[in-house]
Design an enzyme around this catalytic site. Structure first.
Site, PDB file in Angstrom:
ATOM      1  N   HIS A 118      11.743  -0.258   3.528  1.00 49.58           N
ATOM      2  CA  HIS A 118      10.687   0.125   4.470  1.00 49.58           C
ATOM      3  C   HIS A 118       9.754  -1.044   4.795  1.00 49.58           C
ATOM      4  CE1 HIS A 118       7.620   2.439   6.474  1.00 49.58           C
ATOM      5  NE2 HIS A 118       6.741   2.217   5.509  1.00 49.58           N
ATOM      6  N   HIS A 144       2.229  -3.896   1.737  1.00 47.71           N
ATOM      7  CA  HIS A 144       1.241  -2.891   2.135  1.00 47.71           C
ATOM      8  C   HIS A 144       1.258  -1.624   1.284  1.00 47.71           C
ATOM      9  CE1 HIS A 144       4.574  -0.897   4.322  1.00 47.71           C
ATOM     10  NE2 HIS A 144       3.799   0.174   4.345  1.00 47.71           N
ATOM     11  N   GLU A 182      -0.752   1.269  -3.463  1.00 50.70           N
ATOM     12  CA  GLU A 182      -0.705   2.730  -3.410  1.00 50.70           C
ATOM     13  C   GLU A 182       0.381   3.304  -4.311  1.00 50.70           C
ATOM     14  OE1 GLU A 182      -1.535   6.656  -2.225  1.00 50.70           O
ATOM     15  OE2 GLU A 182      -2.682   4.800  -2.088  1.00 50.70           O
ATOM     16  N   ASP A 183       1.574   2.663  -4.340  1.00 48.56           N
ATOM     17  CA  ASP A 183       2.733   3.262  -5.004  1.00 48.56           C
ATOM     18  C   ASP A 183       3.161   2.562  -6.289  1.00 48.56           C
ATOM     19  OD1 ASP A 183       2.872   5.062  -2.906  1.00 48.56           O
ATOM     20  OD2 ASP A 183       4.256   3.828  -1.737  1.00 48.56           O
ATOM     21  N   ASP A 194       4.528   0.411  10.781  1.00 49.89           N
ATOM     22  CA  ASP A 194       4.823   1.375   9.717  1.00 49.89           C
ATOM     23  C   ASP A 194       5.209   2.720  10.324  1.00 49.89           C
ATOM     24  OD1 ASP A 194       4.575   2.465   6.871  1.00 49.89           O
ATOM     25  OD2 ASP A 194       3.035   3.645   7.898  1.00 49.89           O
ATOM     26  N   ASP A 243      10.269   4.988  40.854  1.00 45.23           N
ATOM     27  CA  ASP A 243      10.682   3.864  40.018  1.00 45.23           C
ATOM     28  C   ASP A 243      11.885   4.165  39.127  1.00 45.23           C
ATOM     29  OD1 ASP A 243       9.357   5.576  38.388  1.00 45.23           O
ATOM     30  OD2 ASP A 243       8.096   4.063  37.423  1.00 45.23           O
TER      31      ASP A 243
END
Length: 746
Positions: A62, A86, A90-91, A166, A289
């Site tokens: 990811h 990132h 958190e994990d 993300d 268009d």
């Protein structure tokens, strides 16, 4: 952006993917920057060791995909490294202090910003949190998440760029989640993330988010349009190649160097155009268009030269020429747009821009962070961030969660219009803005003193939506009378921008408390008369989060509590039946002859509205399974519901999305005069409401009572109609009748 990395093939080793990332960034970053990204990857890989995503792939896939997206945007090494890291705080068992010590405070700050947004997202979508804390709590978290994202965007745009990447990868792997969660995340993507990408000008991410969300929200329509575009692809490509060759040849003869290519169509934008054209009574063949060209040149002056050549070659269609170079869009987009009539009578849209303009169109504000040797400050970019911070300051004082989200959608996530002052100054406004919004944008005091407006030299009403290119002149008074409270009524449509609303509220908040209490009491009485309902102060206070009735009335009188919010609360409140007997009311039809009522949750069963309580959209309802006539829909507070001795025959139903029509009886008391009936019918007609009948009742002391039956789509339209009728000269009161004779509809 290369769509090939929408998900990682489990058979491909992670080292091949990191090699691909390092190869990409080495094309535009120095060697020491590449080393930083490599270190960040291996740190993240060790931290996520053993973790799997819902799809079953290793978790490191990811952040690696996100980094690949951002490398396509040619972003700096700090952003790429932060995207890889990132989720480690958190994990994983990693602290911000550890990240700061290893990778520096800038990367740690970026990771912290993304982590805070991720935590809020997970709390919003956590079903246990939803059950324990309720919808109101989730709504407040949603608003908090949106607010934090916008604050992060104003402070460091790179946090939101990581968050958008993300979300893009999460949307590409959404099939691994339960269907209900897929739809919720897809709707959130359409409501917030796609408009955010549009606001930032990142078309490359926006169109992918749109199509992915649309696929999960309406798979049948998605496939239908996809097949339609595929069926016409060969025809479209052959036609576009033919006209491209013709234009290239003409440009060569004029010695203009340009790159001419067809412009691809995405599915969701085609769906939106089809909706728009159907509403205007046009056919799919009228969509201009579907056939489109893009012309890229080196210099701005060449854009106008190409435009001249295009208009020499083909006939331009009046009203279909837009100059976004001289008047760039709010998100920085610049180009010339024109629609011409080509061979065979086919409409062809041509977009003309420089290579640099095209880069901005594809990558938006991300272009500000694209790595460049010898970076210089971007004055335009900093000015846009300053304007964003000002908008956030206005919205900081908004107390209602729903109002905050709505104001953000209107002021930050919606398109803009560009209008002129009489002296030729360009003013940017939210799409749909009125002369009142314009006045407050120029100066707060001008807004307070605004009494009229001219648009393009003609007098217009203050609720007139402004269009691109309008010249607006405000007429003001020298008195200190201040703004009208009607400007805060959403049903009247005077104000669209959060800045104008905030300025108006602040003016009323400065007035005497007693004045606001009196005004609030009158608003409350008027709403109860409208709905023909009676409430004690204690009952009204229980509907709102206020400590005292005076506090509620002050907020109501000052506009802090919207009239529409009050009306909705009163409608939703439980009502006791007024009559104990069950007799059928025969003076109102069951439904409009053209309504074709649709109620969700009951399959293909026949449904009908209960004539005892005549529910309309906005009322809380439930269904009763009859023995011979399908499902009868009642208000939840209908006395027949309370008396029913077979509760197992009640089923849950919801209002469908179809715009159905429902009968409502309205009584209006006014001072009698010549032309009153004409004004009444004209105002009903202007609101687009179908009137079945109107009767003039008793005449007393110069007053007349008129009763009319109308077919309405629901509470929102009914509220707007009330506002219209109350504005009629001589009107004393308007209220909705309700049935006092319940009936058992079996």
């Amino acid at each position: 952006m290369n769509s090939a990395h929408g998900g990682i093939d489990l058979g491909v080793a992670a080292k091949d993917r990191i090699s691909e990332l390092l190869e990409r960034v080495s094309d535009y970053l120095p060697e020491d920057a590449t080393s930083l990204i490599e270190d960040a990857y291996f740190f993240a890989d060790r931290s996520h060791d053993g973790q799997l995503r819902k799809s079953g792939e290793p978790y490191i896939a990811h952040p690696l995909e996100i980094a690949l997206y951002l490398s396509d945007l040619r972003l700096d090494e700090q952003t790429i490294a932060a995207s890889l890291l990132h989720d480690v705080v958190e994990d994983c068992d990693v602290t911000l202090e550890e990240l700061s010590g290893k990778f520096g405070p800038e990367i740690a700050k970026l990771v912290d910003g993304v982590t805070k947004l991720t935590r809020l997202d997970s709390r919003i979508h956590d079903p246990l949190s939803a059950m324990s804390d309720g919808a109101d709590y989730r709504d407040s978290l949603y608003a908090e998440s949106l607010r934090k994202m916008l604050v992060a965007m104003a402070e460091d745009i790179r946090v939101v760029l990581i968050k958008l990447a993300d979300r893009l990868h999460n949307m590409k792997t959404l099939d691994a989640l339960p269907p209900e969660k897929q739809r919720r995340i897809a709707q959130e993507t359409l409501d917030i993330y796609s408009p955010l990408a549009h606001r930032l000008g990142i078309w490359e991410i926006k169109w992918q988010l749109d199509d992915l969300a649309f696929r999960h929200l309406d798979i049948d329509k998605y496939r239908e349009i996809s097949r339609m575009l595929s069926a016409r692809r060969v025809e479209r490509e052959e036609y576009v190649e033919r006209v491209s060759d013709e234009l290239r040849l003409k440009l060569d003869t004029e010695d203009i160097k340009a790159e001419v290519s067809g412009r691809p169509k995405n599915i969701y934008s085609t769906y939106r155009k089809i909706q728009k054209y159907e509403a205007e009574g046009k056919m799919l063949s009228d969509i201009y268009d579907l056939f489109a060209l893009r012309v890229l040149v080196e210099k701005e002056i060449d854009c106008y030269r190409v435009l001249g050549v295009v208009h020499q070659l083909w006939h331009p269609i009046p009203g279909q020429i837009d100059d976004y170079i001289s008047n760039a869009k709010e998100n920085g987009y610049q180009a010339l747009h024109t629609t011409v009539l080509c061979e065979g009578g086919t409409h062809l849209e041509v977009q003309i821009k420089t290579v640099d303009m095209h880069q901005v169109a594809e990558y938006g504000v991300a272009a500000h962070w694209r790595y460049k040797e010898g970076k210089t400050s971007d004055v335009d970019f900093e000015e846009k961030m300053s304007e964003l911070r000002q908008l956030l300051e206005w919205q900081r004082d908004v107390t209602s969660t729903a109002e905050f989200i709505e104001s953000v959608k209107q002021d930050i996530l919606r398109d803009q219009v560009f209008v002129y002052t009489p002296k030729g100054r360009i003013v940017e406004l939210t799409a749909g803005s009125t002369p009142v919004d314009f006045a407050y944008k120029i100066h707060t005091e001008l807004g307070h003193r605004c009494v009229g407006a001219k648009v393009n030299g003609r007098l217009v009403s203050l609720d007139t939506p402004l269009q691109n290119g309008d010249t607006v002149e405000i007429m003001s008074t020298k008195s200190d009378r201040g703004p009208s409270l009607d400007w805060l009524n959403p049903n009247r449509g005077y104000v669209r921008s959060a800045g104008a609303r905030q300025s108006i509220r602040q003016w009323f908040n400065r007035q005497k408390r007693e004045t606001n209490i009196r005004r609030g009491r009158e608003i409350l009485r008027r709403e109860m008369r409208r709905l023909n309902q009676k409430f004690d102060d204690s009952e009204v206070l229980a509907l709102f989060k206020h400590d005292t009735m005076d506090e509620l009335l002050v907020n109501l009188g000052s506009g802090g509590v919207a009239e529409s919010q009050l009306a909705q609360k009163l409608v939703e409140a439980r009502q006791e039946p007024e009559h104990p007997l069950a007799r059928k009311r025969t003076d109102l039809p069951l439904s409009s002859p053209t309504s074709g009522i649709t109620v969700q949750g009951v399959g293909d069963m026949l449904t009908r509205m209960g004539p005892c309580c005549n529910p309309i959209p906005g009322d809380e309802i439930l269904g009763f399974v009859t023995r011979s006539r399908g499902v009868t829909v009642h208000k939840r507070d209908c006395p027949n519901v309370k008396r029913e001795d077979e509760p197992e025959r009640f089923i849950h139903v919801d209002w469908g999305k179809a715009k159905e029509l429902y009968p409502v009886r309205i009584t209006m008391v006014a001072y009698d005069r010549v032309g009153l009936l004409n004004d009444l019918t004209r105002n009903v007609s202007e609101e687009g409401v179908n009137m079945a009948s109107v009767n003039t009742g008793e005449y007393q002391d110069g007053k007349v009572t008129m009763t009319l039956t109308v077919f309405t789509t629901g509470m929102e339209q009914l509220g707007k109609l009330f506002a219209k009728l109350e504005g009629i000269r001589g009107c004393i009161s308007v209220h909705r009748e309700r049935s006092s004779n319940p009936v058992a509809s079996r």
